[in-house]
Design a protein around this motif. Structure first.
Motif, short mmCIF file in Angstrom:
data_model
loop_
_atom_site.label_atom_id
_atom_site.label_comp_id
_atom_site.label_asym_id
_atom_site.label_seq_id
_atom_site.Cartn_x
_atom_site.Cartn_y
_atom_site.Cartn_z
N VAL A 64 0.99 -1.02 -0.06
CA VAL A 64 -0.10 0.03 -0.05
C VAL A 64 0.77 1.07 0.04
N ILE A 65 0.74 2.25 -1.07
CA ILE A 65 1.45 3.22 -1.04
C ILE A 65 0.87 4.53 -0.60
N GLY A 66 1.42 4.85 0.51
CA GLY A 66 0.55 5.94 1.15
C GLY A 66 -0.07 5.58 2.30
N GLY A 67 0.59 6.29 3.62
CA GLY A 67 0.47 6.00 5.05
C GLY A 67 -0.85 7.03 5.53
N GLY A 68 -1.71 7.19 4.76
CA GLY A 68 -2.99 8.08 5.28
C GLY A 68 -4.16 7.24 5.64
N ALA A 69 -5.30 7.96 5.71
CA ALA A 69 -6.64 7.37 6.02
C ALA A 69 -6.85 6.20 5.10
N ALA A 70 -6.81 6.39 3.89
CA ALA A 70 -7.20 5.46 2.90
C ALA A 70 -6.22 4.22 3.08
N GLY A 71 -5.18 4.42 2.93
CA GLY A 71 -3.91 3.44 2.92
C GLY A 71 -3.98 2.36 4.22
N PHE A 72 -4.51 2.91 5.49
CA PHE A 72 -4.44 2.22 6.81
C PHE A 72 -5.78 1.46 6.83
N PHE A 73 -6.82 2.06 6.22
CA PHE A 73 -8.27 1.32 6.24
C PHE A 73 -7.87 0.24 5.37
N THR A 74 -7.35 0.43 4.09
CA THR A 74 -7.28 -0.58 3.16
C THR A 74 -6.40 -1.78 3.79
N ALA A 75 -5.44 -1.52 4.34
CA ALA A 75 -4.37 -2.65 4.88
C ALA A 75 -5.04 -3.25 5.74
N ILE A 76 -5.67 -2.76 6.88
CA ILE A 76 -6.38 -3.14 7.96
C ILE A 76 -7.58 -4.21 7.28
N ASN A 77 -8.18 -3.79 6.60
CA ASN A 77 -9.25 -4.57 6.08
C ASN A 77 -9.05 -5.86 5.27
N LEU A 78 -7.63 -5.63 4.35
CA LEU A 78 -7.24 -6.59 3.77
C LEU A 78 -6.78 -7.71 4.57
N VAL A 79 -5.98 -7.50 5.53
CA VAL A 79 -5.62 -8.69 6.50
C VAL A 79 -6.67 -9.21 7.44
N GLU A 80 -7.40 -8.51 7.72
CA GLU A 80 -8.86 -8.88 8.54
C GLU A 80 -9.64 -10.00 7.79
N LYS A 81 -9.54 -9.79 6.33
CA LYS A 81 -10.51 -10.69 5.62
C LYS A 81 -9.37 -11.83 5.08
N SER A 95 -22.16 5.13 5.45
CA SER A 95 -21.87 6.04 6.83
C SER A 95 -22.12 4.99 7.96
N GLY A 96 -23.32 4.11 7.82
CA GLY A 96 -23.80 3.24 9.03
C GLY A 96 -22.34 2.28 9.21
N ASP A 97 -22.19 1.77 8.13
CA ASP A 97 -21.07 0.85 8.01
C ASP A 97 -19.60 1.18 8.91
N THR A 98 -19.50 2.41 8.52
CA THR A 98 -18.21 3.01 9.10
C THR A 98 -18.49 3.08 10.60
N ILE A 99 -19.59 3.55 10.99
CA ILE A 99 -19.88 3.62 12.62
C ILE A 99 -19.83 2.23 13.11
N GLU A 100 -20.10 1.33 12.59
CA GLU A 100 -20.10 -0.12 12.98
C GLU A 100 -18.79 -0.66 13.07
N TRP A 101 -18.13 -0.32 11.94
CA TRP A 101 -16.78 -0.80 11.85
C TRP A 101 -15.78 -0.15 13.24
N PHE A 102 -15.79 1.12 13.40
CA PHE A 102 -15.12 1.82 14.38
C PHE A 102 -15.47 1.19 15.86
N GLU A 103 -16.72 1.13 15.86
CA GLU A 103 -17.36 0.48 17.07
C GLU A 103 -16.54 -0.88 17.52
N LYS A 104 -16.58 -1.80 16.39
CA LYS A 104 -15.88 -3.03 16.48
C LYS A 104 -14.55 -3.02 16.93
N HIS A 105 -13.88 -1.69 16.73
CA HIS A 105 -12.53 -1.54 16.80
C HIS A 105 -12.27 -0.72 18.08
#
Length: 401
Positions: free
Chosen positions: A8-25, A84-94
């Motif tokens: 993942v090239i870029g250590g910002g919001a999109a980069g971290f969210f992508t990397a985390i979801n990739l390895v979780e799945k 947006s609802g999925d975002t709320i749920e994702w952060f709650e789970k984390h």
């Protein structure tokens, strides 16, 4: 040469969210984030005045897309997968609870962006994602069955590449060299430079207003904030986002028309002023606004109408009332340039959306190359929408593997 399944090239919001979801799945994947700076998530840290405006309480995809001047059509499908609802749920789970503010913006209950940063850093550590800082990508090219990435001091190979570098011209140039089309960048969220006696010495004053750019169809509504350099606030920022390209073509020289009374048009305002003239005949006009309008602003607009500070309502002619109505509902202000929030710089521009498959966020031109966030020609009005685009893109990439 270091080898990863996904870089993942870029250590910002999109980069971290992508990397985390990739390895979780897909726990078997070996993933690394490359960041050119010394620190990751620097834009997250300062976003929303240090509170991080994570998303917006807009839960219907067809309504949510209306907040994106560029990307409205393309994001409808993605938002039906992760909204947006999925975002709320994702952060709650984390372990991060979000709250809704009156205007719909959503922040962590801690009111600190560090909560989001800690959440991401803990997740990457737990999942074994490598975070490699001070890795400025110098070249990127596709070999037979893998990608090769060279930074100033290392070489990497990976089966798949995710680019989340935002509005980084150097990376855009690399994408152009690979065959992608880049829509030229112009600023998207900015404030208007205005020098005008009607707003002089009113710094910090805020009022609801309808604003439009004269000679165009551009218009917006919302709180207007008077600053020492001109006008800002959600209404102005919204107008700047929708008008990003048009206002750039005008070189940020244009006439702004302001209606300080969004509940009134010219006719209803004129009628109301006539009734006030009768009912408050003996009162001084400039002293108190008969509308929901800050008194200091009201006084300035009264004086700009040619009415003296001592005049009584009974003294006003129909011509006076007409001039006052014009100042209230059709005030013209000359804009001469813009000011940009350096720390929250958002651009219109990036990879042409026709070249991306929005079911997977993969390049249509180059297999195993994916994009998320502001590297694409997608941007939103202020209010957490740009982050929502980043979360949705990252989620879809992770789901597509």
């Amino acid at each position: 040469m270091k080898h990863y399944d996904v870089l993942v090239i870029g250590g910002g919001a999109a980069g971290f969210f992508t990397a985390i979801n990739l390895v979780e799945k897909h726990p078997h994947l070996k993933v690394a984030i490359l960041e050119r700076g010394k620190e990751v998530l620097s834009k997250v840290r300062i976003s929303g005045g240090g509170r991080c405006n994570v998303t917006h309480a807009c839960f219907v995809p067809s309504d949510l897309v209306k907040n994106y001047p560029r990307g409205e059509k393309e994001l409808l499908g993605p938002f039906n997968q992760f909204c947006s609802g999925d975002t709320i749920e994702w952060f709650e789970k984390h372990g991060v609870e979000l709250k809704i503010e009156e205007d719909g913006r959503m922040f962590p209950t801690s009111d600190s962006s560090e909560t989001i940063i800690d959440c991401f850093l803990k997740a990457t550590q737990k999942l074994g994602i490598d975070i490699l800082t001070q890795q400025s990508v110098q070249s990127l090219y596709q070999a037979e069955n893998y990608w090769k990435v060279e930074t100033q001091n290392q070489q990497f190979k990976a089966e798949r590449i995710v680019v989340t570098t935002g509005s980084n011209p150097k990376i855009w140039d690399m994408m152009t060299a690979l065959g992608h089309t880049i829509v030229p960048a112009v600023p998207s969220l900015f404030t208007f430079n205005i020098k005008d006696p009607r707003i002089k010495d009113l710094m910090g004053l805020s009022s609801l207003a309808d604003v439009r750019v004269k000679g165009t169809k551009l218009s917006a509504s919302g709180p207007l904030l008077i600053t020492h350099w001109g006008m800002s606030g959600p209404g102005i920022l919204r107008l700047s986002a929708w008008g990003a390209r048009i206002l750039a073509e005008k070189n940020y020289q244009f006439t702004l028309q302001v209606n300080w009374l969004p509940d009134y048009d010219a006719e209803s305002c004129a009628d109301f002023l006539k009734s006030v003239r009768t009912e408050q005949a003996k009162k001084t006009v400039a002293k108190k606004a008969p509308f929901e309008l800050p008194n200091r602003l009201w006084e300035k607009l009264v004086l700009a109408s040619g009415i003296s500070s001592e005049q009584k309502w009974a003294d006003l002619t129909n011509k006076d009332l007409h001039q006052l109505q014009l100042q209230l509902t059709e005030g013209h202000f000359q804009v001469n340039g813009k000011s940009t929030f350096k720390e929250e710089f958002v651009t219109a521009g990036g990879i042409d959306l026709k070249e991306v498959n929005f079911k997977t966020m993969e390049s249509k031109l180059l297999p195993n190359l994916y994009f998320a966030g502001e590297i694409l020609n997608i941007d939103a009005i202020t209010g957490g929408f740009n982050f929502q685009n980043a979360w949705t893109g990252g989620f879809i990439i992770a789901n597509s593997f």
